[in-house]
Design an enzyme around this catalytic site. Structure first.
Site, PDB file in Angstrom:
ATOM      1  N   GLU A  44       0.827  -1.199   0.000  1.00  0.00           N
ATOM      2  CA  GLU A  44       0.000   0.000   0.000  1.00  0.00           C
ATOM      3  C   GLU A  44       0.870   1.262   0.000  1.00  0.00           C
ATOM      4  O   GLU A  44       1.852   1.353   0.736  1.00  0.00           O
ATOM      5  CB  GLU A  44      -0.892  -0.034   1.254  1.00  0.00           C
ATOM      6  CG  GLU A  44      -1.895   1.073   1.378  1.00  0.00           C
ATOM      7  CD  GLU A  44      -2.766   0.922   2.625  1.00  0.00           C
ATOM      8  OE1 GLU A  44      -3.750   1.658   2.747  1.00  0.00           O
ATOM      9  OE2 GLU A  44      -2.458   0.054   3.477  1.00  0.00           O
ATOM     10  N   LYS A 113      -9.352   3.229  -2.053  1.00  0.00           N
ATOM     11  CA  LYS A 113      -9.658   2.466  -0.844  1.00  0.00           C
ATOM     12  C   LYS A 113     -11.005   2.916  -0.284  1.00  0.00           C
ATOM     13  O   LYS A 113     -11.286   4.117  -0.188  1.00  0.00           O
ATOM     14  CB  LYS A 113      -8.546   2.683   0.196  1.00  0.00           C
ATOM     15  CG  LYS A 113      -8.584   1.759   1.389  1.00  0.00           C
ATOM     16  CD  LYS A 113      -7.334   1.938   2.235  1.00  0.00           C
ATOM     17  CE  LYS A 113      -7.303   1.015   3.439  1.00  0.00           C
ATOM     18  NZ  LYS A 113      -6.071   1.192   4.240  1.00  0.00           N
ATOM     19  N   CYS A 174      -5.791  -3.523   2.200  1.00  0.00           N
ATOM     20  CA  CYS A 174      -5.479  -3.567   3.632  1.00  0.00           C
ATOM     21  C   CYS A 174      -6.695  -3.700   4.540  1.00  0.00           C
ATOM     22  O   CYS A 174      -7.275  -4.768   4.662  1.00  0.00           O
ATOM     23  CB  CYS A 174      -4.638  -2.350   4.002  1.00  0.00           C
ATOM     24  SG  CYS A 174      -3.811  -2.505   5.614  1.00  0.00           S
ATOM     25  N   SER A 356      22.491  -0.389  33.089  1.00  0.00           N
ATOM     26  CA  SER A 356      22.500  -0.426  34.553  1.00  0.00           C
ATOM     27  C   SER A 356      22.745  -1.821  35.113  1.00  0.00           C
ATOM     28  O   SER A 356      22.979  -1.981  36.309  1.00  0.00           O
ATOM     29  CB  SER A 356      21.159   0.079  35.084  1.00  0.00           C
ATOM     30  OG  SER A 356      20.129  -0.866  34.776  1.00  0.00           O
ATOM     31  N   ALA A 359      17.066  -5.514  34.236  1.00  0.00           N
ATOM     32  CA  ALA A 359      16.381  -6.276  33.193  1.00  0.00           C
ATOM     33  C   ALA A 359      16.092  -5.439  31.949  1.00  0.00           C
ATOM     34  O   ALA A 359      16.284  -5.902  30.817  1.00  0.00           O
ATOM     35  CB  ALA A 359      15.082  -6.863  33.745  1.00  0.00           C
ATOM     36  N   ASP A 360      15.629  -4.198  32.135  1.00  0.00           N
ATOM     37  CA  ASP A 360      15.200  -3.397  30.989  1.00  0.00           C
ATOM     38  C   ASP A 360      16.377  -2.985  30.101  1.00  0.00           C
ATOM     39  O   ASP A 360      16.352  -3.200  28.884  1.00  0.00           O
ATOM     40  CB  ASP A 360      14.441  -2.155  31.460  1.00  0.00           C
ATOM     41  CG  ASP A 360      13.083  -2.512  32.062  1.00  0.00           C
ATOM     42  OD1 ASP A 360      12.529  -3.556  31.669  1.00  0.00           O
ATOM     43  OD2 ASP A 360      12.581  -1.746  32.914  1.00  0.00           O
TER      44      ASP A 360
END
Length: 584
Positions: A44, A113, A174, A356, A359-360
């Protein structure tokens, strides 16, 4: 047998980069022709790029799109192959999102569309009007320069299909597929056998199954060949378009493209038997009954044959097992591919991440590491565009190119652990080990001196010096002292990102990566203007639970074994003093 070879594609387009987009479109047509396909479908709005946003409101955008279409039609690109091109078109005073169907250097019809995507990340009603006339095809007067060049004055415009001598073909754009009354149902009853869906569908965790089920459902009870084309990559905005172009025949997927890739052009080709479609429809009594009293859809007749008859050496495309990625793989590959597109087109020389040891930020480091692995793999597979971009960004000497992901990471990825007196050896060591596993250029710096200088300035101004709660301070003092540490990290990160290239004698700048997950964003659990403030946040739409699963997966499948220890560690902000009887 009526055999038909069709080609659809994943294209990595860039909003408003007409030269790049045309290069990819031409490459896809050339490959489609080489495969023997007689239909080529692109995504598209492929000529302009899907994510042009308010540039769609500029006349220049539409005019440039017409210039590109004229170039395609004046060349031999559409000779012997039906091509569907996506572009914006102004009719009267309305702007439409259109598929332009072309064959043998002529525009056969323009299909606007009808149902626009206008929820979630989509805002098509801001830029386009939905086409609402279903009973007739209008005459569209071509722009004068296009008309003179093509010797064609008007073109059928609206909802309809193309009737060839041996089959009928139609476009479904779409969002229309996902509407309550999709056009393909009515078109199938009118004899349309081939449906072409040009899409701009972005990646969302666990979404691919919904999309594929829609293609399968569209042809399972009605029969038909459903072609799907999509963008793939970052086109300049915050979304990643996740490809997965495919061909579905009578409810079976017979060809499927990749969901995540660094390629600019990927072709998906299938050889199908249209008699199988006719046979299925003839065997369904309800289909026959509904077709006998169908509402008539307008058609454009083209005296041309698309199909060829059966020859012994021809093989039909067989049903495939659908390929799905696990959510953990999606987290690795989706943001990883997006980051590469953004990096190679931004003018930056690399990424900088405050790491740091939590986890992130460790998840973000792993995603960048995955990106480096994907780049090295594509270079080894012979992708010249990826190789050229990697040589340019990595500043390789003549004749050299990346062959090892760690070596490549050392050139384009910088991590920095910004510790204070409140930081633990455990997080410092986890950050150092992960940086070594990924291969980043790692810095370990203490920011206590900067924090002390700010507190002294505050004391000079006010005559007071704040204390932590464990030292007898109030909640206000405690929070203020934590925020100073967090915000200094942001300032230092952007300073390093702008000056480290100069230190390393490189041009450009580094993009600062953030590491705030979607749960923190939704709850407001973050410090404004700390390390959550960055140029890019690759995990901004991913939940903590999914990130924990990703860390376990990446420890094994990406080879960063220290991530298992990161995932198992108790979370802590490490912004308050460490005491034997207290933890934050």
């Amino acid at each position: 047998m009526r055999l038909l070879k069709v080609a659809t594609c994943n294209l990595n387009q860039w909003a408003m980069d007409f030269d790049c987009n045309m290069k990819n479109i031409k490459e896809s047509i050339s490959r489609a022709k080489e495969s023997g396909a007689v239909i080529r479908l692109g995504p598209e709005l492929e000529i302009t790029g899907y994510g042009c946003e308010d540039h769609f409101l500029e006349l220049d955008t539409v005019n440039h799109a017409w210039d590109c279409l004229k170039e395609l039609l004046l060349g031999d690109w559409t000779d012997g192959i039906l091509c569907s091109f996506g572009m914006p078109i102004i009719k009267g005073s309305e702007r439409y999102n259109c598929q332009v169907l072309c064959l043998n250097r002529k525009i056969v019809m323009i299909r606007p569309k009808m149902w626009l995507a206008n929820d979630g990340n989509y805002r098509e009603l801001r830029w386009f009007t939905a086409w609402k006339q279903k009973d007739f095809l209008d005459d569209f007067l071509l722009p004068s320069d296009i008309s003179e060049s093509l010797s064609q004055t008007t073109v059928p415009f609206g909802y309809g299909y193309i009737q060839f001598l041996d089959t009928a073909v139609a476009a479904e754009v779409c969002e229309e597929l996902f509407s309550p009354m999709p056009p393909h149902a009515e078109l199938a009853l009118n004899g349309v056998e081939v449906f072409m869906n040009a899409s701009g569908s972005h990646h969302q965790l666990r979404k691919l199954d919904i999309r594929l089920r829609a293609f399968i459902g569209a042809t399972h009870t009605r029969g038909g060949v459903y072609m799907y084309s999509n963008h793939q990559g970052c086109d300049g905005g915050r979304l990643y378009y996740d490809g997965c172009s495919c061909v579905v025949v009578n409810g079976d997927v017979v060809a499927q493209g990749s969901q995540f890739s660094l390629k600019d052009v990927e072709m998906v080709v299938a050889q199908v038997d249209l008699d199988a479609v006719a046979s299925l429809r003839g065997s369904i009594s309800s289909f026959q009954e509904q077709a006998s009293c169908k509402p008539k859809v307008p058609a454009v007749s083209v005296p041309y044959k698309l199909c060829e008859s059966f020859k012994l050496q021809m093989l039909l495309s067989s049903p495939l097992k659908i390929q799905y990625h696990s959510p953990e793989e999606e987290i690795a590959f989706g943001p990883g591919c997006w980051l590469w597109d953004y990096l190679r087109r931004s003018g930056a020389s690399g990424f900088l991440l405050p790491l740091s040891g939590g986890a992130d930020s460790s998840s973000v480091a792993a995603i960048v590491g995955c990106m480096c692995q994907l780049v090295v793999k594509e270079v080894a597979n012979g992708d010249e565009q990826v190789k050229a971009d990697a040589i340019r960004i990595g500043h390789y000497a003549d004749g050299q190119f990346p062959t090892d992901s760690k070596e490549f990471a050392k050139r384009i990825f910088y991590t920095v652990y910004m510790g204070t007196e409140n930081s633990s050896d455990a997080t410092r060591n986890r950050a150092k080990i992960l940086a070594e596993e990924v291969g980043s250029w790692h810095l370990d710096v203490s920011i206590d001196g900067v924090i002390s200088a700010l507190l002294s300035l505050f004391q000079t101004l006010t005559g007071k010096r704040p204390r932590y709660k464990v030292d007898g301070g109030s909640n206000i003092e405690n929070l203020g002292l934590q925020n100073i540490q967090a915000r200094i990290r942001m300032v230092l990160a952007f300073m390093l990102a702008s000056l480290l290239p100069w230190v390393h004698s490189k041009p450009g700048f580094y993009l600062v990566l953030g590491s705030s997950n979607v749960d923190e964003g939704l709850r407001g659990y973050l410090t404004k203007y700390d390390c959550s403030s960055a140029d890019i946040n690759p995990i901004g739409s991913i939940s903590k639970q999914d990130l924990r699963s990703f860390l376990k997966w990446a420890a094994v499948h990406l080879g960063y074994s220290s991530l298992a220890e990161v995932e198992a560690a108790p979370p802590t902000a490490e912004l308050e003093p460490i005491r034997s009887n207290y933890s934050q």
